[in-house]
Write an enzyme that holds these catalytic residues in place. Sequence first.
Site, PDB file in Angstrom:
ATOM      1  N   GLY A 254       0.978  -1.300   0.042  1.00  0.00           N
ATOM      2  CA  GLY A 254      -0.271   0.081   0.127  1.00  0.00           C
ATOM      3  C   GLY A 254       0.604   1.230   0.010  1.00  0.00           C
ATOM      4  N   CYS A 261       1.764   4.612  16.629  1.00  0.00           N
ATOM      5  CA  CYS A 261       2.649   3.298  17.215  1.00  0.00           C
ATOM      6  C   CYS A 261       3.235   2.647  16.738  1.00  0.00           C
ATOM      7  CB  CYS A 261       1.719   1.905  17.402  1.00  0.00           C
ATOM      8  SG  CYS A 261       0.375   2.196  19.161  1.00  0.00           S
TER       9      CYS A 261
END
Length: 440
Positions: A254, A261
């Site tokens: 992607g 995080c």
Amino acid sequence: MKIAVIGTGYVGLVTGTCLAETGNDVICVDIVEEKVNKMKNGELPIYEPGLDVLFDRNIEQNRLKFTTNLAEAIEDAQIIFLALPTPPGGDGRADLSYVLGAAKDIASLVKDYKVVVTKSTVPVGTADKVKAVFKENTLVEVDVVSNPEFLREGVAVDDFMKPDRVVVGTRSENAKKLMEELYAPYVRSGNPIIFMDERSSELTKYAANSFLATKITFMNEVANLCELVGADVDMVRKGVGSDDRIGKRFLFPGIGYGGSCFPKDVQALALSSEEYNYDFRILKAVMDVNQSQKLKIVEKMMNYYKGDVKGRKFALWGLAFKPETDDIREAPALYIIDELIKAGAEIVAYDPEGMENVRKLKGDALAFADNQYQALEGADALIIATEWQVFRNPDFKQMEEKLKAKVVFDGRNLYDLHRMIDLGFYYNSIGRAEVNTKQA
């Protein structure tokens, strides 16, 4: 058990609510009075699927309470969770000021034995620093435990209620006994509570997130190579993921990872490694590749429009860094927005949950639509930045009618290439063949 949770962000609120769900009495503390009052009235400050049901039930049953009064919260608490922000400081290292500040405040208030648990993601050695704060500021016995969270936004409730594992860092038998009792209801199916020393526990969290970020980034590199050699990353992904040593998860290519995080934790581990004179080279490469990957779609668009998007209007589907959350921290969509606006383009965006957060951040720099199809009206192309379920099977006829041109730049590989050919779209995705049925 009686529990206090200091901090009501994603981690603190999910932790407090899920601990209340198994019968514990939980008081959550936050310094923002307006936020506390809203939570007392049953208003959730975050979007997290499934959290609202547990939140409402435990408030109603009087097991979940909220306060700004730290002394009130910790007075009867056996266990105190620190679920406070650890944002990158000016040098990129995790800022521990909230955690250490809260520890100092608690130390001035404790009157009897407590277990203080660092739930925030913190660098190796933080538990020792927290212990030192208590040693300097109180004579009361306090055990400091590292208990990192492994919650995925969008499925955080399930992750807490049915954890793969619970990691607890402590060398205290008293603390171990209390933590084992606390987590017993969540591991009835046999998943382990893994006890270790505090430093190993702290490193486990950073290592887990950094490994997953590396796995994602490696597959993005493979996808980029696929485009150059004429391979299909979907086929490669299936071939690689069928090896049980590698596994199928975190192999979808992607436009890079984002969120609260992975970016912060990868950077913090790389920087904290430098403090021990260790050059964690692979993590530096991961950060570098991920940063460039976020703008992969813009690069494709510039190639298609021959370097000039000034005056063009683009629809953007997806703002949150991932589906099923309203969290936009380090979201690739934000980088795409900035780059296209800088190039003179106009953007109309739609996201099921993230629009209000982007509106607060970006103001009127872009427009927002009431639904995904409204965003398409008169747009030169559609950009897909987040893989929400609602985007996976759209009304292509309506898309064709509303778009000025049948052009889609898909950063999440949602659609089948052959179908896009049949529908007559120009379709450019990640690591797959360019479907070129139209010219700009």
